[in-house]
Design a protein around this motif. Structure first.
Motif, short mmCIF file in Angstrom:
data_model
loop_
_atom_site.label_atom_id
_atom_site.label_comp_id
_atom_site.label_asym_id
_atom_site.label_seq_id
_atom_site.Cartn_x
_atom_site.Cartn_y
_atom_site.Cartn_z
N VAL A 106 0.83 -1.21 0.00
CA VAL A 106 0.00 0.00 0.00
C VAL A 106 0.87 1.27 0.00
O VAL A 106 0.74 2.12 -0.87
N LEU A 107 1.76 1.37 0.97
CA LEU A 107 2.53 2.61 1.10
C LEU A 107 3.98 2.49 0.65
O LEU A 107 4.71 3.47 0.68
N ASN A 108 4.39 1.26 0.27
CA ASN A 108 5.78 1.08 -0.12
C ASN A 108 6.68 1.54 1.04
O ASN A 108 6.31 1.34 2.20
N LYS A 109 7.80 2.18 0.76
CA LYS A 109 8.64 2.63 1.86
C LYS A 109 8.06 3.87 2.55
O LYS A 109 8.66 4.40 3.49
N PRO A 248 5.98 -4.27 -6.99
CA PRO A 248 4.53 -4.10 -7.23
C PRO A 248 3.86 -3.05 -6.34
O PRO A 248 2.63 -2.91 -6.39
N ALA A 249 4.64 -2.28 -5.58
CA ALA A 249 4.02 -1.35 -4.62
C ALA A 249 3.14 -0.32 -5.32
O ALA A 249 3.36 0.03 -6.48
N LEU A 250 2.14 0.16 -4.60
CA LEU A 250 1.17 1.09 -5.18
C LEU A 250 1.65 2.53 -5.14
O LEU A 250 1.40 3.31 -6.05
N LEU A 251 2.32 2.89 -4.04
CA LEU A 251 2.85 4.25 -3.93
C LEU A 251 4.25 4.26 -4.55
O LEU A 251 5.10 3.44 -4.18
N LYS A 252 4.47 5.17 -5.49
CA LYS A 252 5.76 5.20 -6.17
C LYS A 252 6.32 6.60 -6.21
O LYS A 252 5.57 7.58 -6.21
N VAL A 312 -1.07 4.04 -7.47
CA VAL A 312 -1.66 3.27 -8.56
C VAL A 312 -1.59 4.06 -9.87
O VAL A 312 -2.55 4.14 -10.63
N GLY A 313 -0.45 4.71 -10.07
CA GLY A 313 -0.24 5.44 -11.32
C GLY A 313 -0.82 6.85 -11.37
O GLY A 313 -0.56 7.60 -12.30
#
Lengths: 334, 427
Positions: A106-109, A248-252, A312-313
């Motif tokens: 969901v939040l990645n790092k 695959p994380a959502l937050l990028k 999510v982009g």
């Protein structure tokens, strides 16, 4: 943004502009403070988000914790005797990991930069130092290149030592090895008045060694994070584990190299001293293994659209000229 | 409608030096021969008339610190109560005087700066600088240092690396800037503090914000104002009082906003939009930008150290403590710099492509002063990068002399014509 566009603003654009011009440091400070309260005192409010959390919501903070850091159950699970470990019962390890990964994705790092209580605590120590007018330390590029590997070694040990314990090679007194040396184990319980972790266990040589080492690491943590921003995060095995599954994380964190002037403003504010954020103009997915996704770089970038956080982009926070100027003007105020 | 500048009434007749006559011809051309000069430009027209033609002395606060390059951090000078003034000169008259100091084929700008410093009563009358800061950039500026010293000025060589990508270069430059701060402390007798540096940085960042707004208005198509006026605005930043300059630019921005709302066109809809790069146009040498706009083009953006490169990049600071502020400033002056003296020019090429894309540019005019080897040498790689994106580039080697006027007119007209043809074909 060109002035011509500002003439006709859609409601969505208005929201975007407001977000991009936010007083970011203040927003993040309060976000972290709420996260800290939630995970250090949440237990008193009967909050329990499980024991697969991808950040240091320390399990040793028995009463206050709002959930438990995944590294604690992981080490216990891996430390089972080998016959149990290699039986069907260990499907639980797999499901546990999947739950952890689901949280993480969901939040990645961003968990590090916005939620982790130990990370927040380091930011508070940094704020204290800044108030005292004491300058911070930086690593040289050479030191950086060497030190950045430590977290992977610690991660390997965090996994291998419990396996060794299960196989009978190491004493059970070493378990859980990382938690015994993790500063969060000693420091976070203090916030609920529990000083019991500040002891050296003399029951065996191994226990004595591990608890003494933990004490030493905690001391190092306090001194280190006073002179160095996010001192501990650089060595954190959780951070290494994050990076390994971050694809695959959502937050990028995205970078558009064409728009980058390589002015280095982002590198200057980066607590983790990540040079690539400024110099790398080819990688679009710019989050590196040391990154805590605190997004300070996005807030301090004056080039529209050069850096952005996407979920999510969808861009949720983007570097803009107006945002940069607004934030700087606020900082400039005497 | 042409706005005719007002000559102060009752002013005693002044003796036109050659320099002043040169300036007057250019300024009159700028003001009288083009339509639709913004009313807010009157401030700048008057400023140049007073300073460059009538020879009005420039007032300054505290110590006067001359700079020969944009790499000398103004913020440090302001913080310690000094006034920076950029010495880079654009006058053919001084170019000829300065020719005594330099080999025949060398940069007009360096020669003109030397000539002005050597002259007895130079105009603009900036007064004798208490210190001249000479960043060690190109060879000609480096060697000019000792010559300026021989003329009786106090000179400080601000050591600058000729590589900017490495961490070593960055740290070296940070040390260099800190040493410069110490030198300023000796000269001004003032201490650099958190408070005075922060105030100075706030001031320059307001100037930068005003510039960026102006810069963004130039993205409008058709153009809201001509590029010759923008060069005058940024040239004024060399010597004008910064607060007055900010106010004047903000006034101009307000007028441009109004023009935009009114659907005003400062150039024809089809006018080729030109990005200007290379050796910096410095008043009165606005030869090329003027030729472009006389021939029906419009300069919508630039990548030169007399305009965009000087004011565009802004400084970020994480902790407002002295060391972080000074290091942050140092970074800002080195890292985004697209000066050709550095080993590699990737950043310059990327910057040009970015400007070309965001300003809807049809063609690039690349000026290299004869003798400016670094710009001459980068020409090919820049042209290749632009051509790869389908952007035409005209490379012009020139100097301050008016002799090539006819030849340049022909070349620029042909270039603009080819752009127009191409646009027509595409349409």
């Amino acid at each position: 943004m060109t002035p011509s566009k500002s003439a006709c603003i859609t409601p969505l654009q208005a929201v975007r502009d407001a977000v991009n011009q936010v007083d970011f440091n203040r927003f993040r400070f309060w976000f972290q403070a709420i996260g800290f309260v939630l995970f250090v005192y949440g237990g008193y409010l009967a909050i329990d988000l499980g024991s697969r959390l991808p950040f240091f919501s320390c399990g040793y903070n028995q009463e206050g914790r709002g959930g438990v850091c995944y590294l604690l159950p992981l080490q216990h699970q891996l430390g089972r005797s080998w016959p149990t470990l290699f039986s069907a019962a260990s499907l639980a390890i797999l499901t546990g990991f999947l739950v952890f990964a689901a949280w993480f994705i969901v939040l990645n790092k961003g968990w590090c930069g916005f939620i982790c209580p130990l990370g927040t605590l380091q930011d508070w120590i940094t704020a204290l130092r800044r108030r005292l007018g004491i300058r911070y330390a930086r690593y040289s590029q050479g030191q950086f290149a060497q030190l950045t590997r430590i977290k992977y070694i610690l991660l390997a040990l965090t996994i291998l030592i419990p396996l060794g314990i299960g196989g009978g090679w190491f004493s059970r007194d070493m378990s859980p090895p990382f938690c015994l040396i993790c500063p969060a184990r000693m420091i976070l319980p203090i916030f609920t008045g529990d000083f019991s972790q500040f002891t050296i266990d003399f029951s065996s040589k191994t226990a004595m060694f591990m608890t003494a080492l933990g004490m030493a690491v905690t001391g190092l943590f306090l001194i280190g994070s006073f002179v160095k921003k996010r001192f501990f995060c650089f060595f954190c095995p959780m951070s290494a584990l994050h990076y390994l599954i971050s694809r695959p994380a959502l937050l990028k964190l995205k970078k558009d190299g064409d728009k980058c002037t390589r002015c280095g403003d982002c590198y200057r504010v980066c607590d983790m001293e990540i040079k690539e954020i400024a110099d790398d103009i080819k990688t679009t997915d710019i989050m590196t293994d040391d990154c805590t996704l605190c997004l300070k770089c996005v807030a301090s970038c004056p080039e529209p659209g050069a850096l952005k956080a996407t979920f999510v982009g969808i861009p949720i926070f983007e570097s803009t000229e107006a945002g940069f100027i607004k934030r700087m003007t606020r900082e400039h105020a005497p | 409608m042409t706005t005719i500048p007002i000559h102060p009434a009752g002013k005693p007749a002044y003796n036109l030096s050659r320099q002043a006559r040169e300036a007057e011809i250019v300024l009159d051309h700028i003001t009288d021969d083009f339509d639709g000069n913004p009313a807010a430009m009157q401030y700048f027209y008057d400023l140049f008339r007073r300073v460059y033609i009538q020879g009005e002395a420039l007032a300054h606060e505290g110590k006067l610190i001359g700079t020969t390059c944009i790499q000398a951090p103004d913020e440090l000078i302001y913080a310690m109560g000094g006034t920076p003034v950029r010495l880079c000169n654009g006058s053919y008259h001084y170019d000829q005087i300065g020719a005594d100091f330099m080999p025949a084929k060398s940069c007009s700008l360096v020669k003109a700066t030397l000539g002005m410093l050597h002259a007895d009563n130079p105009i603009p009358r900036i007064g004798k600088p208490d210190l001249i800061v000479n960043p060690t950039t190109c060879d000609q500026k480096k060697k000019a240092s000792a010559m300026i010293e021989d003329m009786g000025y106090a000179v400080y060589d601000l050591e600058m690396p000729n590589v900017k990508d490495s961490e070593e270069a960055r740290l070296y430059w940070q040390r260099s800037v800190r040493q410069f701060a110490q030198k300023l402390r000796q000269v001004t007798g003032r201490k650099l503090t958190k408070k005075n540096l922060k105030a100075a940085m706030a001031r320059t960042s307001r100037a930068q914000a005003a510039f960026r707004t102006l810069h963004n208005f130039r993205k409008a198509s058709p153009a809201l104002m001509l590029g010759k006026d923008v060069f005058l605005v940024t040239n004024a930043f060399f010597f004008d009082d910064i607060e007055r300059w900010i106010a004047a630019v903000e006034k101009l921005n307000a007028e441009l906003a109004q023009r935009q709302a009114d659907g005003y066109q400062a150039a024809q809809r089809r006018a080729p939009r030109i990005l200007f790069t290379g050796s910096p146009p410095v008043f009165p040498n606005l030869k090329l930008p003027l030729l472009i706009e006389e021939a029906g083009g419009v300069v919508v953006a630039d990548e030169t150290c007399s305009a965009n490169r000087m004011l565009y990049d802004m400084t970020a600071v994480d902790e407002w403590l002295l060391h972080d502020m000074v290091d942050g400033l140092a970074d800002k002056y080195l890292k985004p710099c697209t000066c050709p003296i550095f080993t590699r020019n990737d950043d310059r090429r990327r910057r040009l492509l970015e400007l070309a894309a965001s300003f809807g540019v049809d063609g690039v005019v690349y000026q290299a002063f004869a003798g400016c080897q670094v710009y001459e040498m980068e020409q090919k790689s820049v042209a290749a990068a632009l051509n790869a994106k389908g952007i035409a580039m005209l490379y012009i080697e020139t100097d301050y002399s008016p002799d090539d006027h006819g030849q340049l007119t022909t070349r620029i007209e042909a270039f603009l014509e080819s752009i127009k043809t191409r646009k027509r074909k595409r349409a």
